[in-house]
Design an enzyme around this catalytic site. Structure first.
Site, PDB file in Angstrom:
ATOM      1  N   ASN A 208      -2.582  11.604  -6.381  1.00 33.56           N
ATOM      2  CA  ASN A 208      -3.447  10.652  -5.681  1.00 33.56           C
ATOM      3  C   ASN A 208      -4.866  11.201  -5.666  1.00 33.56           C
ATOM      4  OD1 ASN A 208      -4.948   9.379  -3.550  1.00 33.56           O
ATOM      5  ND2 ASN A 208      -3.021   8.486  -2.830  1.00 33.56           N
TER       6      ASN A 208
ATOM      7  N   HIS B 105      -9.197  11.411  -2.617  1.00 32.65           N
ATOM      8  CA  HIS B 105     -10.145  12.279  -1.909  1.00 32.65           C
ATOM      9  C   HIS B 105     -11.163  12.958  -2.791  1.00 32.65           C
ATOM     10  CE1 HIS B 105      -8.435  10.989   1.705  1.00 32.65           C
ATOM     11  NE2 HIS B 105      -7.227  11.284   1.258  1.00 32.65           N
TER      12      HIS B 105
ATOM     13  N   HIS C  10      -5.530   4.561  -3.568  1.00 29.60           N
ATOM     14  CA  HIS C  10      -5.385   3.640  -2.449  1.00 29.60           C
ATOM     15  C   HIS C  10      -6.705   2.908  -2.235  1.00 29.60           C
ATOM     16  CE1 HIS C  10      -4.128   3.274   2.072  1.00 29.60           C
ATOM     17  NE2 HIS C  10      -4.354   2.106   1.519  1.00 29.60           N
TER      18      HIS C  10
ATOM     19  N   ARG D 125      -8.492   0.958  -0.030  1.00 31.73           N
ATOM     20  CA  ARG D 125      -8.399   0.552   1.375  1.00 31.73           C
ATOM     21  C   ARG D 125      -9.336  -0.609   1.676  1.00 31.73           C
ATOM     22  NH1 ARG D 125      -6.568   3.370   5.773  1.00 31.73           N
ATOM     23  NH2 ARG D 125      -5.173   5.144   5.348  1.00 31.73           N
TER      24      ARG D 125
ATOM     25  N   ARG E 170     -13.187   3.305   2.282  1.00 35.40           N
ATOM     26  CA  ARG E 170     -13.729   4.597   2.730  1.00 35.40           C
ATOM     27  C   ARG E 170     -13.743   5.617   1.594  1.00 35.40           C
ATOM     28  NH1 ARG E 170      -9.084   6.284   6.969  1.00 35.40           N
ATOM     29  NH2 ARG E 170      -9.480   4.172   7.670  1.00 35.40           N
TER      30      ARG E 170
ATOM     31  N   GLU F  81      -2.236   1.644  -4.533  1.00 36.67           N
ATOM     32  CA  GLU F  81      -1.755   1.437  -3.166  1.00 36.67           C
ATOM     33  C   GLU F  81      -2.642   0.396  -2.492  1.00 36.67           C
ATOM     34  OE1 GLU F  81      -1.798   5.359  -1.490  1.00 36.67           O
ATOM     35  OE2 GLU F  81       0.288   5.676  -2.001  1.00 36.67           O
TER      36      GLU F  81
ATOM     37  N   THR G 142      -2.805   7.263   6.542  1.00 36.98           N
ATOM     38  CA  THR G 142      -1.601   6.456   6.737  1.00 36.98           C
ATOM     39  C   THR G 142      -0.721   7.105   7.797  1.00 36.98           C
ATOM     40  OG1 THR G 142      -1.713   5.759   4.452  1.00 36.98           O
ATOM     41  CG2 THR G 142       0.414   5.490   5.552  1.00 36.98           C
TER      42      THR G 142
ATOM     43  N   GLU H 149       9.030   3.975  -1.540  1.00 37.78           N
ATOM     44  CA  GLU H 149       8.441   5.305  -1.371  1.00 37.78           C
ATOM     45  C   GLU H 149       8.655   5.694   0.071  1.00 37.78           C
ATOM     46  OE1 GLU H 149       4.686   6.273  -3.173  1.00 37.78           O
ATOM     47  OE2 GLU H 149       4.272   7.819  -1.665  1.00 37.78           O
TER      48      GLU H 149
ATOM     49  N   HIS I  87       3.298  11.668   1.057  1.00 33.06           N
ATOM     50  CA  HIS I  87       2.381  11.816   2.200  1.00 33.06           C
ATOM     51  C   HIS I  87       2.521  13.176   2.875  1.00 33.06           C
ATOM     52  CE1 HIS I  87      -0.779  10.116   4.751  1.00 33.06           C
ATOM     53  NE2 HIS I  87      -0.352  11.011   5.596  1.00 33.06           N
TER      54      HIS I  87
HETATM   55  C1  LIG Z   1       0.042   5.862   1.528  1.00 33.85           C
HETATM   56  C2  LIG Z   1      -0.244   7.309   1.613  1.00 33.85           C
HETATM   57  O1  LIG Z   1       0.455   8.049   2.233  1.00 33.85           O
HETATM   58  C3  LIG Z   1      -1.435   7.885   0.956  1.00 33.85           C
HETATM   59  O2  LIG Z   1      -1.787   7.233  -0.206  1.00 33.85           O
HETATM   60  C4  LIG Z   1      -2.610   7.850   1.860  1.00 33.85           C
HETATM   61  O3  LIG Z   1      -2.751   6.530   2.304  1.00 33.85           O
HETATM   62  C5  LIG Z   1      -3.830   8.305   1.095  1.00 33.85           C
HETATM   63  O4  LIG Z   1      -4.929   7.634   1.590  1.00 33.85           O
HETATM   64  P1  LIG Z   1      -5.575   8.103   2.964  1.00 33.85           P
HETATM   65  O5  LIG Z   1      -5.739   9.604   2.878  1.00 33.85           O
HETATM   66  O6  LIG Z   1      -6.851   7.314   3.027  1.00 33.85           O
HETATM   67  O7  LIG Z   1      -4.569   7.702   4.017  1.00 33.85           O
HETATM   68  N1  LIG Z   2       1.716   7.808  -1.043  1.00 34.91           N
HETATM   69  C1  LIG Z   2       1.368   9.189  -0.790  1.00 34.91           C
HETATM   70  C2  LIG Z   2       0.163   9.559  -1.586  1.00 34.91           C
HETATM   71  O1  LIG Z   2      -0.239   8.844  -2.481  1.00 34.91           O
HETATM   72  C3  LIG Z   2      -0.529  10.818  -1.303  1.00 34.91           C
HETATM   73  O2  LIG Z   2      -0.464  11.153   0.063  1.00 34.91           O
HETATM   74  P1  LIG Z   2      -1.228  12.517   0.466  1.00 34.91           P
HETATM   75  O3  LIG Z   2      -0.650  13.612  -0.384  1.00 34.91           O
HETATM   76  O4  LIG Z   2      -2.683  12.306   0.177  1.00 34.91           O
HETATM   77  O5  LIG Z   2      -0.929  12.701   1.930  1.00 34.91           O
END
Ligand SMILES: CC(=O)[C@@H](O)[C@H](O)COP(=O)(O)O
Ligand SMILES: NCC(=O)COP(=O)(O)O
Length: 250
Positions: free
Chosen positions: A10, A13, A46, A48, A52, A76, A107, A157, A200
């Site tokens: 993911n 960030h 994601h 959003r 953000r 997402e 989340t 998931e 997550h």
């Molecule tokens: C759905 C999830 O667990 C992650 O993708 C998380 O939403 C990452 O995005 P945030 O760090 O903005 O919550």
């Molecule tokens: N769905 C979880 C994700 O995409 C990543 O979550 P995180 O590792 O950033 O908490």
């Protein structure tokens, strides 16, 4: 046990860091490219409602990159008409429907598919008909797993946030209890023919027991990998997560 456990990275960030100064660097799409070169099996992002971190144009460029690299983009999104339109236009390989509250820092839990069945099911159907594989981000509860199945989702998931928090608090007993729930949920979801992903809050320290869940097909990991990349670099962080995941599967 499924042969290879996929790692979805993911890259939200990277965009958080970029947005801190309002410029274009670091580019999350460049981050995705680097993650792919480092062995990521998929890219998760994601979009959003409050943008953000990931922004609309990031998603378009990301989809172009993932198509060219033949790596699935897992978008997402919240279960809203705005996001549905974006996802139908973008046509990512995968979509994961997640809960979202503007005021949340991250989340906080799984999607309440039981309570939102009538609004979620049509979105699942439209996205599936559009060619995306749809996942629902849920707690490992049988009622939610049943509801996901009845909505027509191909994937669930399972939210590992509570497990991660228990680990972080050194509450080993609670972590073990939640792990059992995740294990049982994965077995039940698999028995219904659902593909099982988890994600997550996963880190080098807590990922092994999750990776060892036999029915797990994919882990989505972002915040920790990007954080570690600040110190050790993105490729080493991904390679180390991959190593720990693979070691847990032997
Ligand atoms: C759905 C999830 O667990 C992650 O993708 C998380 O939403 C990452 O995005 P945030 O760090 O903005 O919550
Ligand atoms: N769905 C979880 C994700 O995409 C990543 O979550 P995180 O590792 O950033 O908490």
């Amino acid at each position: 046990m499924s042969d290879k456990l996929r790692l979805g990275v993911n890259i939200d960030h990277v965009a958080t860091l970029r947005n801190a100064r309002g410029g274009a660097h670091p580019d999350p799409v460049a981050g995705a490219w680097a993650a792919i070169q480092s062995g990521a099996d998929g890219i998760t992002a994601h979009l959003r409602e409050d943008r953000r971190h990931m922004r609309d144009d990031d998603m378009v460029r990301l989809q172009t990159l993932c198509e060219s690299e033949d790596i699935p983009l897992n978008m997402e999104m919240a279960a809203t008409s705005e996001m549905l339109k974006i996802a139908l236009d973008l046509k990512p390989k995968a979509v994961c429907i997640v809960p979202e509250r503007r005021e949340e820092r991250t989340t906080e839990g799984g999607l309440d598919v039981v309570g939102q069945h009538n609004s979620v099911a049509p979105i699942v159907r439209e996205l599936t008909e559009n060619g995306s594989r749809v996942s629902l981000f849920i707690e490992a509860q049988r009622t939610q797993i049943d509801a996901a199945k009845s909505c027509g989702a191909a994937v669930v998931e399972l939210h590992t946030g509570a497990y991660a928090h228990a680990h972080e608090d050194d509450n080993i007993e609670l972590a073990a209890e939640i792990l059992k729930t995740l294990q049982d949920g994965a077995t039940y979801a698999h028995s219904l023919g659902l593909e099982v992903h988890l994600g997550h809050g996963l880190t080098f320290d807590n990922v092994s027991d999750i990776a060892a869940i036999p029915e797990a097909v994919e882990l989505n990991i972002g915040h920790f990998i990007i954080g570690e990349a600040v110190f050790m670099g993105l490729e080493p962080a991904i390679l180390e997560m991959r190593r720990i995941m693979d070691a847990a599967r032997v």
